[in-house]
Design a protein around this motif. Structure first.
Motif, PDB file in Angstrom:
ATOM      1  N   TYR A 356      49.450 -44.215  77.299  1.00  0.00           N
ATOM      2  CA  TYR A 356      49.631 -43.159  76.311  1.00  0.00           C
ATOM      3  C   TYR A 356      49.659 -44.138  75.038  1.00  0.00           C
ATOM      4  O   TYR A 356      49.983 -45.266  74.839  1.00  0.00           O
ATOM      5  CB  TYR A 356      50.987 -42.401  76.578  1.00  0.00           C
ATOM      6  N   GLN A 357      49.807 -43.307  73.897  1.00  0.00           N
ATOM      7  CA  GLN A 357      49.609 -43.763  72.459  1.00  0.00           C
ATOM      8  C   GLN A 357      50.794 -44.688  72.282  1.00  0.00           C
ATOM      9  O   GLN A 357      50.538 -45.849  71.611  1.00  0.00           O
ATOM     10  CB  GLN A 357      49.370 -42.803  71.341  1.00  0.00           C
ATOM     11  N   ARG A 358      51.909 -44.299  72.556  1.00  0.00           N
ATOM     12  CA  ARG A 358      52.769 -45.149  72.110  1.00  0.00           C
ATOM     13  C   ARG A 358      52.823 -46.651  73.140  1.00  0.00           C
ATOM     14  O   ARG A 358      53.303 -47.460  72.691  1.00  0.00           O
ATOM     15  CB  ARG A 358      54.385 -44.654  72.454  1.00  0.00           C
ATOM     16  N   GLN A 359      52.571 -46.343  74.178  1.00  0.00           N
ATOM     17  CA  GLN A 359      52.503 -47.659  75.196  1.00  0.00           C
ATOM     18  C   GLN A 359      51.250 -48.394  74.799  1.00  0.00           C
ATOM     19  O   GLN A 359      51.205 -49.672  74.769  1.00  0.00           O
ATOM     20  CB  GLN A 359      52.261 -47.025  76.557  1.00  0.00           C
ATOM     21  N   ARG A 360      50.427 -47.899  74.148  1.00  0.00           N
ATOM     22  CA  ARG A 360      49.263 -48.452  73.719  1.00  0.00           C
ATOM     23  C   ARG A 360      49.589 -49.341  72.436  1.00  0.00           C
ATOM     24  O   ARG A 360      49.040 -50.447  72.199  1.00  0.00           O
ATOM     25  CB  ARG A 360      47.874 -47.586  73.467  1.00  0.00           C
ATOM     26  N   GLY A 361      50.538 -48.870  71.703  1.00  0.00           N
ATOM     27  CA  GLY A 361      50.767 -49.207  70.561  1.00  0.00           C
ATOM     28  C   GLY A 361      51.749 -50.603  70.990  1.00  0.00           C
ATOM     29  O   GLY A 361      51.528 -51.710  70.253  1.00  0.00           O
ATOM     30  N   ALA A 362      52.345 -50.646  71.952  1.00  0.00           N
ATOM     31  CA  ALA A 362      53.241 -51.824  72.457  1.00  0.00           C
ATOM     32  C   ALA A 362      52.425 -52.790  72.832  1.00  0.00           C
ATOM     33  O   ALA A 362      52.575 -54.084  72.799  1.00  0.00           O
ATOM     34  CB  ALA A 362      54.412 -51.263  73.536  1.00  0.00           C
ATOM     35  N   ALA A 363      51.341 -52.408  73.620  1.00  0.00           N
ATOM     36  CA  ALA A 363      50.336 -53.333  74.176  1.00  0.00           C
ATOM     37  C   ALA A 363      49.363 -54.073  73.302  1.00  0.00           C
ATOM     38  O   ALA A 363      49.416 -55.292  73.115  1.00  0.00           O
ATOM     39  CB  ALA A 363      49.288 -52.565  75.289  1.00  0.00           C
ATOM     40  N   ALA A 364      49.335 -53.297  71.942  1.00  0.00           N
ATOM     41  CA  ALA A 364      48.628 -53.911  71.019  1.00  0.00           C
ATOM     42  C   ALA A 364      49.306 -54.948  70.231  1.00  0.00           C
ATOM     43  O   ALA A 364      48.906 -56.135  70.014  1.00  0.00           O
ATOM     44  CB  ALA A 364      48.191 -53.081  69.966  1.00  0.00           C
ATOM     45  N   LEU A 365      50.865 -54.711  70.200  1.00  0.00           N
ATOM     46  CA  LEU A 365      51.610 -55.666  69.552  1.00  0.00           C
ATOM     47  C   LEU A 365      51.755 -56.792  70.254  1.00  0.00           C
ATOM     48  O   LEU A 365      51.948 -58.094  69.981  1.00  0.00           O
ATOM     49  CB  LEU A 365      53.004 -54.854  69.074  1.00  0.00           C
ATOM     50  N   GLU A 366      52.099 -56.684  71.729  1.00  0.00           N
ATOM     51  CA  GLU A 366      52.130 -57.661  72.570  1.00  0.00           C
ATOM     52  C   GLU A 366      50.892 -58.718  72.488  1.00  0.00           C
ATOM     53  O   GLU A 366      51.063 -60.050  72.379  1.00  0.00           O
ATOM     54  CB  GLU A 366      52.383 -57.331  73.791  1.00  0.00           C
TER      55      GLU A 366
END
Length: 415
Positions: A356-366
């Motif tokens: 999901y979008q927030r999870q994807r944002g976390a993955a992008a930052l990691e």
């Protein structure tokens, strides 16, 4: 069209929107943009009339940007729009987001004109649009780091981190002790994203405990870059200082530390933060509360559209606690987790495809913290571009190829 654009902007950071959901919104917007272009002059007359009144909203700037920055649009349309927004920060942000959704090939010449302008606001808008889409503008960015216009320089400091410009670390370091808090704090966040630690971490801790605009960003970034001992100490401190606080919950989720889950289970019994605690639990373990039947009926009225808790399920603490006690043996102490797996580049890429979008944002930052010299993956970009990036083995190599395609012969100012 404005309603579709509003839904798309809300979906970018929504908890239950996937890349496929975002693609459907992009498809709807594309069809509406085509219809807008069909009668371009008539459409502009209607948009201009609405913007000339006192009742227009920020979302009205989207159709205005689509028309004014189309390839064959008269320069007067862009002049009208740029004069209209002036120095108003919300309007500038709305225009940047609108332009950043448009095909870059179609607005490249307009962006180059803005970058070459003597007006620092015009330069800043173009720089922000390019950074939003992770396109490096070469020496234009380097020059902006010396700008006398405060907001322009702040934009450049932010862009340096987003674009992975490690060659600009010396300039970022020079801003760590500047008198301007906006410059100082933005430089710290960008430098840490680019791999700087040491004194930068102390300053990042300072930001996380302050009331500045970058506080939430610092709280999300800090636990991802501290070592295990530092992270445990900081988490204990923020939990003590911010009991049942959304900020503390954000920090726990970002830390990816499964041994903080008992604290989250306690917070799931507090209606004020239960859904946020459930989201942090899922971010660590990957357990979808709805899919696995660990959600319960709503305990409060639906949230407002801009409430970050909107769309989150109400967790069932007893059922989740039983699952955790049965599964905690699968997690290793000292290992950080994202959606149930140790954080690796391959796992981050998988989350970018399936999450999901927030999870994807976390993955992008990691992923950005692992690949410090590469641009951050833009989970807000047009879906067609995101899918192109995700289709190749080396996900971020295409960032370089995109720059070459947009700026033949190299980015402006490159040798």
């Amino acid at each position: 069209m404005q309603a579709s654009w509003t839904r798309r902007q809300l979906a970018i950071a929504a908890p239950y929107f996937t890349l496929g959901d975002l693609a459907r919104l992009d498809g709807l917007l594309n069809s509406q943009v085509d219809a807008l272009h069909w009668k371009c002059a008539q459409s502009w007359a209607a948009v201009e009339q609405r913007l000339s009144g006192s009742e227009y909203s920020l979302h009205d700037l989207f159709p205005a940007a689509v028309l004014a920055f189309s390839e064959d649009a008269p320069a007067g349309w862009r002049g009208f729009l740029l004069e209209l927004i002036g120095p108003d920060e919300p309007s500038i942000g709305a225009l940047v987001e609108a332009l950043a959704w448009l095909p870059l090939d179609s607005i490249k010449e307009h962006l180059l004109q803005l970058l070459a302008s003597r007006d620092t606001l015009h330069q800043r808008i173009a720089l922000a649009v390019c950074a939003y889409r992770r396109v490096d503008v070469g020496d234009y960015l380097t020059a902006a780091l010396q700008s006398d216009a405060p907001e322009h320089r702040t934009c450049a400091l932010k862009a340096a981190g987003e674009l992975g410009r490690r060659d600009l670390l010396d300039s970022l370091r020079q801003h760590l002790t500047t008198e301007s808090p906006d410059w100082r704090f933005t430089a710290v966040c960008s430098a840490v994203r680019l791999g700087e630690r040491g004194p930068c971490l102390e300053r990042l801790i300072e930001i996380a405990g302050s009331d500045c605009a970058l506080r939430k960003q610092a709280i999300s970034l800090l636990p991802r870059v501290l070592n295990a001992t530092q992270r445990a100490r900081w988490l204990d401190r923020i939990k003590d200082q911010s009991i049942a606080s959304p900020d503390a919950i954000i920090g726990i989720g970002a830390a990816g530390d499964p041994w903080q889950i008992p604290w989250l289970l306690t917070l799931m019994q507090d209606c004020a933060v239960a859904r946020a605690a459930g989201e942090a639990f899922t971010l660590i373990t990957g357990l979808d509360l709805v899919e696995h039947g660990f959600a319960q009926p709503a305990a409060a009225p639906p949230a407002e559209p801009l409430d970050p808790k909107r769309g989150l399920p109400w967790p069932d603490p007893e059922a989740i606690g039983a699952w955790w006690h049965a599964n905690l043996g699968h997690y290793k102490r000292g290992t950080r987790y994202l959606l149930g797996h140790p954080i690796t580049p391959d796992h981050c890429r998988n989350v970018l495809i399936t999450g999901y979008q927030r999870q994807r944002g976390a993955a992008a930052l990691e992923l950005g913290l692992i690949q410090t010299g590469m641009p951050l993956f833009a989970v807000h970009a047009p879906v067609s571009e995101q899918r192109d990036l995700l289709d190749i083995a080396d996900i971020l190599q295409l960032g370089v190829e995109t720059t070459v395609a947009l700026w033949p012969g190299g980015a402006p100012g490159d040798p």
